[in-house]
Scaffold this motif. Structure first.
Motif, PDB file in Angstrom:
ATOM      1  N   ASP A  49      -8.832 -15.372  49.381  1.00  0.00           N
ATOM      2  CA  ASP A  49      -9.459 -14.082  49.677  1.00  0.00           C
ATOM      3  C   ASP A  49      -9.610 -13.232  48.416  1.00  0.00           C
ATOM      4  O   ASP A  49      -9.162 -12.079  48.348  1.00  0.00           O
ATOM      5  N   LEU A  50     -10.262 -13.826  47.404  1.00  0.00           N
ATOM      6  CA  LEU A  50     -10.522 -13.148  46.144  1.00  0.00           C
ATOM      7  C   LEU A  50     -12.014 -12.896  46.002  1.00  0.00           C
ATOM      8  O   LEU A  50     -12.824 -13.522  46.676  1.00  0.00           O
ATOM      9  N   THR A  51     -12.346 -11.989  45.094  1.00  0.00           N
ATOM     10  CA  THR A  51     -13.741 -11.702  44.764  1.00  0.00           C
ATOM     11  C   THR A  51     -13.940 -11.979  43.289  1.00  0.00           C
ATOM     12  O   THR A  51     -13.090 -11.599  42.463  1.00  0.00           O
ATOM     13  N   ILE A  52     -15.045 -12.607  42.977  1.00  0.00           N
ATOM     14  CA  ILE A  52     -15.353 -12.888  41.580  1.00  0.00           C
ATOM     15  C   ILE A  52     -15.612 -11.579  40.848  1.00  0.00           C
ATOM     16  O   ILE A  52     -16.137 -10.630  41.427  1.00  0.00           O
ATOM     17  N   VAL A  53     -15.202 -11.506  39.589  1.00  0.00           N
ATOM     18  CA  VAL A  53     -15.487 -10.342  38.759  1.00  0.00           C
ATOM     19  C   VAL A  53     -16.879 -10.549  38.170  1.00  0.00           C
ATOM     20  O   VAL A  53     -17.141 -11.578  37.544  1.00  0.00           O
ATOM     21  N   ALA A  54     -17.760  -9.603  38.389  1.00  0.00           N
ATOM     22  CA  ALA A  54     -19.153  -9.724  37.936  1.00  0.00           C
ATOM     23  C   ALA A  54     -19.218 -10.009  36.442  1.00  0.00           C
ATOM     24  O   ALA A  54     -18.555  -9.342  35.656  1.00  0.00           O
ATOM     25  N   GLY A  55     -19.997 -11.014  36.088  1.00  0.00           N
ATOM     26  CA  GLY A  55     -20.191 -11.375  34.690  1.00  0.00           C
ATOM     27  C   GLY A  55     -19.082 -12.214  34.106  1.00  0.00           C
ATOM     28  O   GLY A  55     -19.260 -12.865  33.105  1.00  0.00           O
ATOM     29  N   ARG A  56     -17.907 -12.191  34.708  1.00  0.00           N
ATOM     30  CA  ARG A  56     -16.749 -12.950  34.256  1.00  0.00           C
ATOM     31  C   ARG A  56     -16.453 -12.759  32.778  1.00  0.00           C
ATOM     32  O   ARG A  56     -15.973 -13.649  32.108  1.00  0.00           O
ATOM     33  N   ALA A  57     -16.739 -11.574  32.260  1.00  0.00           N
ATOM     34  CA  ALA A  57     -16.344 -11.250  30.888  1.00  0.00           C
ATOM     35  C   ALA A  57     -15.004 -10.547  30.987  1.00  0.00           C
ATOM     36  O   ALA A  57     -14.927  -9.342  31.160  1.00  0.00           O
ATOM     37  N   GLY A  58     -13.944 -11.295  30.931  1.00  0.00           N
ATOM     38  CA  GLY A  58     -12.602 -10.765  31.136  1.00  0.00           C
ATOM     39  C   GLY A  58     -11.959 -11.545  32.252  1.00  0.00           C
ATOM     40  O   GLY A  58     -11.904 -12.763  32.216  1.00  0.00           O
ATOM     41  N   SER A  59     -11.485 -10.833  33.258  1.00  0.00           N
ATOM     42  CA  SER A  59     -10.826 -11.496  34.378  1.00  0.00           C
ATOM     43  C   SER A  59     -11.827 -12.305  35.192  1.00  0.00           C
ATOM     44  O   SER A  59     -13.019 -12.014  35.210  1.00  0.00           O
ATOM     45  N   ASP A  60     -11.301 -13.305  35.883  1.00  0.00           N
ATOM     46  CA  ASP A  60     -12.154 -14.174  36.700  1.00  0.00           C
ATOM     47  C   ASP A  60     -12.335 -13.647  38.116  1.00  0.00           C
ATOM     48  O   ASP A  60     -13.400 -13.800  38.702  1.00  0.00           O
ATOM     49  N   ALA A  61     -11.268 -13.063  38.685  1.00  0.00           N
ATOM     50  CA  ALA A  61     -11.330 -12.648  40.086  1.00  0.00           C
ATOM     51  C   ALA A  61     -10.422 -11.442  40.301  1.00  0.00           C
ATOM     52  O   ALA A  61      -9.564 -11.122  39.474  1.00  0.00           O
ATOM     53  N   ILE A  62     -10.625 -10.824  41.462  1.00  0.00           N
ATOM     54  CA  ILE A  62      -9.846  -9.646  41.844  1.00  0.00           C
ATOM     55  C   ILE A  62      -9.484  -9.777  43.320  1.00  0.00           C
ATOM     56  O   ILE A  62     -10.259 -10.330  44.106  1.00  0.00           O
ATOM     57  N   ASP A  63      -8.293  -9.295  43.694  1.00  0.00           N
ATOM     58  CA  ASP A  63      -7.910  -9.353  45.105  1.00  0.00           C
ATOM     59  C   ASP A  63      -8.218  -8.016  45.776  1.00  0.00           C
ATOM     60  O   ASP A  63      -8.694  -7.074  45.143  1.00  0.00           O
ATOM     61  N   ARG A  64      -7.930  -7.918  47.061  1.00  0.00           N
ATOM     62  CA  ARG A  64      -8.261  -6.702  47.825  1.00  0.00           C
ATOM     63  C   ARG A  64      -7.472  -5.480  47.361  1.00  0.00           C
ATOM     64  O   ARG A  64      -7.869  -4.348  47.611  1.00  0.00           O
ATOM     65  N   SER A  65      -6.346  -5.711  46.665  1.00  0.00           N
ATOM     66  CA  SER A  65      -5.541  -4.606  46.142  1.00  0.00           C
ATOM     67  C   SER A  65      -6.005  -4.142  44.771  1.00  0.00           C
ATOM     68  O   SER A  65      -5.443  -3.203  44.217  1.00  0.00           O
ATOM     69  N   GLY A  66      -6.990  -4.840  44.204  1.00  0.00           N
ATOM     70  CA  GLY A  66      -7.497  -4.476  42.893  1.00  0.00           C
ATOM     71  C   GLY A  66      -6.830  -5.198  41.737  1.00  0.00           C
ATOM     72  O   GLY A  66      -7.120  -4.915  40.580  1.00  0.00           O
TER      73      GLY A  66
END
Length: 171
Positions: A49-66
């Motif tokens: 249940d993760l979301t991809i970080v747009a552009g992937r310049a830095g982190s790859d994904a983010i969870d619902r808590s940020g």
């Protein structure tokens, strides 16, 4: 003139499912399931249940808590270590030290385990890489590895089962 392989009809039959998989991936921000582990990344995003970080310049994904994550995948059929970054330098190390990490173990295309590690758990590796970077006159390091055994021994298993078979050596 070239003629199609005998498996062309089979490929033609399977390709609509690949298109559907790509459509799902596109809905999750992955433009090509065949590039940069796109298909595996999609599976991880959905399973955890993760979301991809747009552009992937830095982190790859983010969870619902940020919380942001660096994600690394490895195919146990091919290697025993996780790749990091082709141009590891001070800026990348600062980022690596700022986010949690998810390490996904695959056997072929089958996800078998995911481990989570925090920056303090990886600091010994980061410090070693930083020292090497400084010794080399601040020239980028080419893809230092994180051994699978290290991840299994020090990380928290959050999905699947420990991939103990085949971890008798590190690459």
């Amino acid at each position: 003139m070239l003629k199609p392989h005998k498996d062309k009809a089979r490929l033609d039959r399977l390709f609509p499912a690949l298109r559907e998989y790509q459509a799902l991936a596109s809905a999750h921000g992955i433009s090509d399931i065949f590039q940069d582990n796109g298909g595996k990344l999609l599976q991880l995003l959905i399973e955890l249940d993760l979301t991809i970080v747009a552009g992937r310049a830095g982190s790859d994904a983010i969870d619902r808590s940020g919380r942001e994550f660096e994600i690394k995948t490895m195919n146990l059929s091919l290697t025993r270590s996780f790749s990091t970054h082709h141009h590891l330098n001070d800026a990348i190390l600062r980022h690596f030290r700022s986010v949690d990490w998810l390490f996904a173990f695959y056997r072929g295309i089958e996800l078998s385990a995911v481990y989570r590690m925090s920056p303090p758990q990886l600091e010994g590796l980061f410090a070693k890489w930083e020292a090497t970077w400084l010794e080399r006159g601040k020239r980028d390091l080419n893809n230092p590895k994180i051994p699978a055994r290290f991840v299994c021994e020090n990380g928290q298993l959050i999905y699947g089962f420990p991939p103990q078979q085949g971890l008798t050596h590190t690459a």
